[in-house]
Design a protein around this motif. Structure first.
Motif, PDB file in Angstrom:
ATOM      1  N   LYS A   1     -15.832  13.591   2.862  1.00  0.00           N
ATOM      2  CA  LYS A   1     -15.109  12.336   2.480  1.00  0.00           C
ATOM      3  C   LYS A   1     -13.071  12.866   2.773  1.00  0.00           C
ATOM      4  O   LYS A   1     -13.102  12.242   3.247  1.00  0.00           O
ATOM      5  CB  LYS A   1     -15.267  12.333   1.353  1.00  0.00           C
ATOM      6  CG  LYS A   1     -14.715  10.814   0.632  1.00  0.00           C
ATOM      7  CD  LYS A   1     -14.817  11.341  -0.864  1.00  0.00           C
ATOM      8  CE  LYS A   1     -13.902  10.599  -1.930  1.00  0.00           C
ATOM      9  NZ  LYS A   1     -14.212   9.962  -3.249  1.00  0.00           N
ATOM     10  N   ALA A   2     -12.806  14.183   2.918  1.00  0.00           N
ATOM     11  CA  ALA A   2     -11.973  14.107   3.274  1.00  0.00           C
ATOM     12  C   ALA A   2     -11.089  14.356   4.412  1.00  0.00           C
ATOM     13  O   ALA A   2     -10.129  13.808   4.717  1.00  0.00           O
ATOM     14  CB  ALA A   2     -11.455  15.797   2.822  1.00  0.00           C
TER      15      ALA A   2
ATOM     16  N   LEU B   1       1.172  -1.300   0.245  1.00  0.00           N
ATOM     17  CA  LEU B   1       0.033   0.070   0.262  1.00  0.00           C
ATOM     18  C   LEU B   1       1.228   1.339   0.432  1.00  0.00           C
ATOM     19  O   LEU B   1       0.694   2.100  -1.234  1.00  0.00           O
ATOM     20  CB  LEU B   1      -0.860  -0.216   1.406  1.00  0.00           C
ATOM     21  CG  LEU B   1      -2.060   1.490   1.778  1.00  0.00           C
ATOM     22  CD1 LEU B   1      -2.834   0.867  -0.223  1.00  0.00           C
ATOM     23  CD2 LEU B   1      -2.542   1.131   2.289  1.00  0.00           C
ATOM     24  N   LEU B   2       2.048   0.753   0.639  1.00  0.00           N
ATOM     25  CA  LEU B   2       3.050   2.499   1.139  1.00  0.00           C
ATOM     26  C   LEU B   2       3.276   2.733  -0.941  1.00  0.00           C
ATOM     27  O   LEU B   2       2.929   3.751  -1.586  1.00  0.00           O
ATOM     28  CB  LEU B   2       4.390   2.403   2.062  1.00  0.00           C
ATOM     29  CG  LEU B   2       5.457   2.817   1.169  1.00  0.00           C
ATOM     30  CD1 LEU B   2       4.511   4.556   2.613  1.00  0.00           C
ATOM     31  CD2 LEU B   2       6.162   2.303   2.452  1.00  0.00           C
TER      32      LEU B   2
ATOM     33  N   LEU C   1      -8.743  10.763   8.410  1.00  0.00           N
ATOM     34  CA  LEU C   1      -8.935  10.335  10.364  1.00  0.00           C
ATOM     35  C   LEU C   1      -9.034   8.435   9.665  1.00  0.00           C
ATOM     36  O   LEU C   1      -8.051   8.403  10.480  1.00  0.00           O
ATOM     37  CB  LEU C   1     -10.290  10.046  10.170  1.00  0.00           C
ATOM     38  CG  LEU C   1     -10.300  11.550  11.245  1.00  0.00           C
ATOM     39  CD1 LEU C   1     -12.229  11.874  11.650  1.00  0.00           C
ATOM     40  CD2 LEU C   1      -9.598  11.438  12.306  1.00  0.00           C
ATOM     41  N   GLU C   2      -9.218   7.624   8.328  1.00  0.00           N
ATOM     42  CA  GLU C   2      -8.391   6.864   8.490  1.00  0.00           C
ATOM     43  C   GLU C   2      -7.368   6.198   8.544  1.00  0.00           C
ATOM     44  O   GLU C   2      -6.599   5.544   9.338  1.00  0.00           O
ATOM     45  CB  GLU C   2      -8.857   6.253   7.113  1.00  0.00           C
ATOM     46  CG  GLU C   2      -9.093   4.454   6.511  1.00  0.00           C
ATOM     47  CD  GLU C   2      -9.203   4.028   5.060  1.00  0.00           C
ATOM     48  OE1 GLU C   2      -8.670   3.663   4.829  1.00  0.00           O
ATOM     49  OE2 GLU C   2     -10.950   5.108   4.750  1.00  0.00           O
TER      50      GLU C   2
ATOM     51  N   ALA D   1       0.830   8.517   4.742  1.00  0.00           N
ATOM     52  CA  ALA D   1      -0.015   8.012   5.346  1.00  0.00           C
ATOM     53  C   ALA D   1      -1.407   7.342   5.784  1.00  0.00           C
ATOM     54  O   ALA D   1      -2.170   6.335   5.778  1.00  0.00           O
ATOM     55  CB  ALA D   1       0.686   7.862   7.115  1.00  0.00           C
ATOM     56  N   THR D   2      -1.926   8.701   5.223  1.00  0.00           N
ATOM     57  CA  THR D   2      -3.228   8.744   5.033  1.00  0.00           C
ATOM     58  C   THR D   2      -4.140   7.755   3.627  1.00  0.00           C
ATOM     59  O   THR D   2      -4.960   8.325   3.094  1.00  0.00           O
ATOM     60  CB  THR D   2      -3.606   9.888   4.894  1.00  0.00           C
ATOM     61  OG1 THR D   2      -2.860  11.089   4.056  1.00  0.00           O
ATOM     62  CG2 THR D   2      -3.501  10.966   6.507  1.00  0.00           C
ATOM     63  N   GLY D   3      -2.859   8.692   2.482  1.00  0.00           N
ATOM     64  CA  GLY D   3      -4.233   8.699   0.935  1.00  0.00           C
ATOM     65  C   GLY D   3      -4.148   9.288   0.641  1.00  0.00           C
ATOM     66  O   GLY D   3      -4.934   9.326  -0.152  1.00  0.00           O
TER      67      GLY D   3
END
Length: 181
Positions: free
Chosen positions: A168-169, A102-103, A174-175, A126-128
């Motif tokens: 959404k942002a 994923l990174l 937060l995810e 980190a967050t995408g």
């Protein structure tokens, strides 16, 4: 280490290291060089590499960790010289939370981003969610008696025009943050 006791391969390796030092190369390249010394068994251990190069064993360990940064991630920073040992540590934490694949996928999707600060790239990996970090636009607060978070901003009227996108942002950020905690 005395040079007269070195093998020809060790002298050549030492010359290669000194050449890179004169060129002020990145820690990534130094790390990859150290890794190659061990892989080719020019020296048998990190301690031997450290002694031969005149650096500490912990420094060799940090260089070897830097060597593990994927090329795709390096490309995202635009220049390997922008990657410090602190950045390598942050990348290792992100990789531990998200997984290497994923990174790398996030780095590839971002492309080269030399226009952003290192901390902005790290936040994106980190967050995408990749966005420049600007001055504080919002403030979040949670009160003990409340079961929700309040958002404070001088630009709230402008932001309220596009609440679904803002939501959404925030969820995307937060995810990523929750993965780091």
């Amino acid at each position: 280490m005395q040079t007269d006791s070195l093998t020809l391969r060790q002298r050549e390796a030492l010359a290669q290291y000194n050449s890179l030092r004169q060129k002020k190369t990145s820690i990534i390249m130094f790390g990859r060089l150290c890794r190659s010394f061990l892989n080719r068994q020019i020296w048998q251990s990190q301690s031997e590499v450290a002694s031969a190069l005149g650096i500490s064993k912990p420094h060799v360990t940090r260089l070897l960790r830097a060597a593990k940064v994927p090329d795709e991630v390096i490309h995202t920073f635009g220049d390997a010289h922008r990657i410090s040992f602190e950045t390598v540590e942050a990348l290792a934490k992100i990789e531990k939370r998200t997984g290497r694949m994923l990174l790398i996928a996030r780095a590839v999707s971002f492309g080269t981003r030399s226009d952003l600060k290192v901390r902005e790239i790290l936040a994106g990996l980190a967050t995408g969610f990749l966005a420049p970090i600007r001055e504080q636009v919002v403030r979040l607060a949670r009160h003990q008696e409340e079961g929700y978070i309040r958002l404070y901003s001088a630009q709230l009227s402008r932001m309220s025009l596009d609440l679904p996108r803002l939501e959404k942002a925030i969820n995307a950020v937060l995810e990523g943050v929750l993965q780091l905690i």
